[in-house]
Design a protein around this motif. Structure first.
Motif, PDB file in Angstrom:
ATOM      1  N   CYS A 232       0.854  -1.197   0.000  1.00 34.73           N
ATOM      2  CA  CYS A 232       0.000   0.000   0.000  1.00 34.73           C
ATOM      3  C   CYS A 232       0.886   1.241   0.000  1.00 34.73           C
ATOM      4  N   SER A 235      -1.044   7.341  -2.016  1.00 31.33           N
ATOM      5  CA  SER A 235      -2.494   7.387  -2.156  1.00 31.33           C
ATOM      6  C   SER A 235      -2.990   8.751  -1.717  1.00 31.33           C
ATOM      7  N   ARG A 245      -9.562   0.089  -0.306  1.00 33.83           N
ATOM      8  CA  ARG A 245      -8.318  -0.669  -0.129  1.00 33.83           C
ATOM      9  C   ARG A 245      -8.513  -1.761   0.915  1.00 33.83           C
ATOM     10  N   LEU A 298       0.674  -0.987  -5.113  1.00 31.77           N
ATOM     11  CA  LEU A 298      -0.133   0.207  -5.336  1.00 31.77           C
ATOM     12  C   LEU A 298       0.752   1.435  -5.196  1.00 31.77           C
ATOM     13  N   PRO A 351      -3.752   4.395  -7.851  1.00 30.95           N
ATOM     14  CA  PRO A 351      -4.315   3.259  -7.121  1.00 30.95           C
ATOM     15  C   PRO A 351      -5.815   3.357  -6.885  1.00 30.95           C
TER      16      PRO A 351
END
Length: 587
Positions: A232, A235, A245, A298, A351
């Protein structure tokens, strides 16, 4: 900040200047603030902001240094995902600001930096001062780490420059732009007001959709995976994207990690979360990656080298899917883009868009499990007394902040991983981006400003090293001038300790005495009085905390004062050490 009594309405019948048109162009972008350190090269624009616009939209935030002006804009955008305006004075102001601009570039943060120059027409330059403050191709100073730059030749052209620059800055992958305004076009008298297309015609474009073939291939890989792993990475602060997510990880029964230098990417209390990591993949995070039968990245920071560390040449590797359009702004001046990732599926978008489309394809194929219980966070009270270590401070802060809505704007080098409860995209805003020491205080001010702008009641906390604090010190004055509730929690070891660790390693390699490592590293003889410096700038600062016995109460009191609206500096004297271990271990 000092609003004049008689703004724009009283100026309509009077002479119009080029800088008035430039000011209008800033207002139509709805910038609430413009951060600046005053300078003569944009004296015309400054006048227009104050006497033509009335110091409203944008309102001037006067800063003590150009680097702080840029840092405040960076912190603001970390919260809002939108560019803020900055003004810097000529070549000298730009050189001051350049480190902050580099931080914003590496952090993929939008901002519109308005520069200025003495008259390009030499016949119009004042002797000496405007000669040294006039530079041919001034933007070249920062061209390697900005998305775009321009130097318009007229007030009318300046409007298009600001419109294009703002649009580019806010388009992902985001970044700073630098726009130079010649003194001459600012001070040019206009006989009539130019006409322009409405600003609504120049909206920021939407993020691209994933290519159909790549999306289909990714869905096929993930639908079959039994042990997928999700990196992750970068973002937005969007709550919907945060929730999606989490849903993607749950629907895939995936394991996840987040990058300790990036803003919050996944809740640390979720059972899918394995841990925070930097570039060193190790421990349970590395074990989970090695055990994966599919990898989804991502917009991961330095994805190429992460894959090389996890799967060296000759080692079996599962299929890898990457989601990123960061390649669109890779440049030749700096290598902030990292290693080139070897992947099986490349989805060239952000993402958020990709995760939405992946979920649409995966929901019919995979059943979402029942919600799992949150992890119980384990923080222990420090010992009754004694010197304070970084791990002690991390545990004590976790306990003191429990039940409070807090936004952490940064953490010092050596801070333990998995040390903070992160359950919302605003809980942690990441690192400075480019590693520029001194940015932490101004970024915290900007983040608090952004939270106020969106109407949030969250408390802003910057956990800083003493080197970061002292180098960026005067920016904390803006926490007082703007009346921002903000805690600067300084982990004060009186050292630039990162370099002590480097000197120890060099000494070991060369068989030289490691006890000499502190020479040239320590802030001693005398030790700076961090609290006195803060009080001199208008903030509250209690006495330094030197003993574990006093730490819990000091943290509680400082957070209570911030909750009451105060800006506070808390100096906590800590050991000279880095913690190379997590505070929490996850399965």
């Amino acid at each position: 900040m000092n609003k004049p009594h008689d703004p724009k309405a009283d100026n309509q019948a009077k002479t119009l200047y080029g800088s008035d048109i430039i000011a209008d162009a800033l207002r139509e972008q709805d910038f609430p603030y413009i951060c600046l350190n005053p300078g003569a090269s944009y004296r015309g624009l400054h006048d227009s902001l104050v006497n033509y616009l009335g110091n409203e939209t944008p309102q001037i935030i006067t800063c003590m240094h150009e680097e702080h002006a840029v840092g405040i804009a960076q912190g603001y955008a970390k919260v809002t995902d939108k560019a803020l305006a900055v003004a810097v004075h000529s070549n000298v102001g730009l050189m001051h600001a350049s480190m902050g601009i580099f931080n914003a570039w590496c952090d993929r943060i939008p901002m519109v930096v308005i520069g200025a120059t003495g008259p390009i027409d030499a016949a119009k330059r004042r002797p000496w001062i405007e000669w040294i403050h006039t530079t041919t191709d001034q933007a070249e100073i920062v061209r390697g780490y900005t998305k775009w730059d321009d130097q318009p030749g007229s007030p009318e052209a300046a409007v298009e420059t600001i419109r294009r620059g703002t649009q580019l800055a806010n388009t992902r992958p985001m970044g700073p732009v630098y726009l130079t305004m010649d003194v001459s076009i600012q001070e040019q008298e206009l006989t009539e007001r130019p006409q322009f297309d409405p600003i609504e015609k120049f909206r920021t474009p939407e993020n691209p959709e994933p290519p159909a073939g790549a999306l289909e291939a990714a869905i096929d890989i993930l639908a079959k995976a039994e042990r997928p792993f999700i990196f992750c990475g970068r973002s937005s602060r969007c709550e919907k994207a945060w929730a999606e997510r989490i849903e993607l990880a749950e629907i895939l029964n995936a394991r996840t990690c987040a990058h300790m230098k990036l803003p919050a990417g996944f809740p640390t209390t979720h059972p899918a979360f394995i841990g925070e990591t930097g570039w060193r993949l190790k421990g349970k995070v590395l074990e989970a990656i090695e055990n994966a039968d599919a990898v989804l990245m991502l917009d991961w920071l330095d994805a190429g080298n992460a894959l090389k560390l996890a799967f060296p040449q000759g080692k079996p590797r599962p299929p890898v899917i990457t989601v990123s359009n960061d390649f669109q702004i890779h440049r030749g001046w700096n290598m902030d883009y990292g290693g080139l990732p070897a992947v099986d599926v490349n989805i060239p978008t952000v993402p958020e868009t990709a995760v939405t489309r992946l979920l649409e394809g995966l929901r019919p194929l995979r059943k979402k499990p029942a919600p799992a219980a949150k992890r119980v966070w384990k923080a222990t009270a420090p010992a009754k007394s004694g010197p304070i270590g970084l791990m002690d401070l991390a545990h004590a802060f976790s306990l003191a902040s429990e039940g409070r809505k807090i936004t952490i704007t940064g953490r010092p080098l050596g801070w333990p991983t998995n040390a903070n409860v992160i359950e919302h995209p605003f809980d942690f805003l990441g690192h400075t981006g480019g590693g520029g020491l001194g940015a932490g205080p101004s970024i915290a001010v900007g983040a608090a400003l952004g939270l106020r702008e969106i109407g949030s009641d969250r408390l802003t906390v910057a956990i800083l090293g003493d080197g970061d604090y002292t180098m960026g010190l005067t920016s904390i004055w803006n926490a007082a001038t703007e009346k921002l509730p903000l805690l600067f929690l300084v982990a004060n070891n009186h050292s630039y300790y990162n370099d002590e660790e480097h000197q120890i390693k060099v000494a070991h390699k060369r068989a030289r005495p490691e006890e000499n490592a502190p020479i040239g590293q320590r802030m001693q003889g005398p030790e700076p009085d961090l609290g006195a410096l803060a009080r001199g700038l208008g903030l509250e600062a209690p006495e330094p905390v030197t003993d574990l016995a006093d730490l819990p109460a000091a943290l509680e009191q400082a957070l209570d004062r911030v909750a009451a609206g105060a800006a506070v500096v808390l100096d906590v004297r800590v050991k000279q050490e880095y913690i190379h271990a997590p505070m929490q271990e996850f399965d």
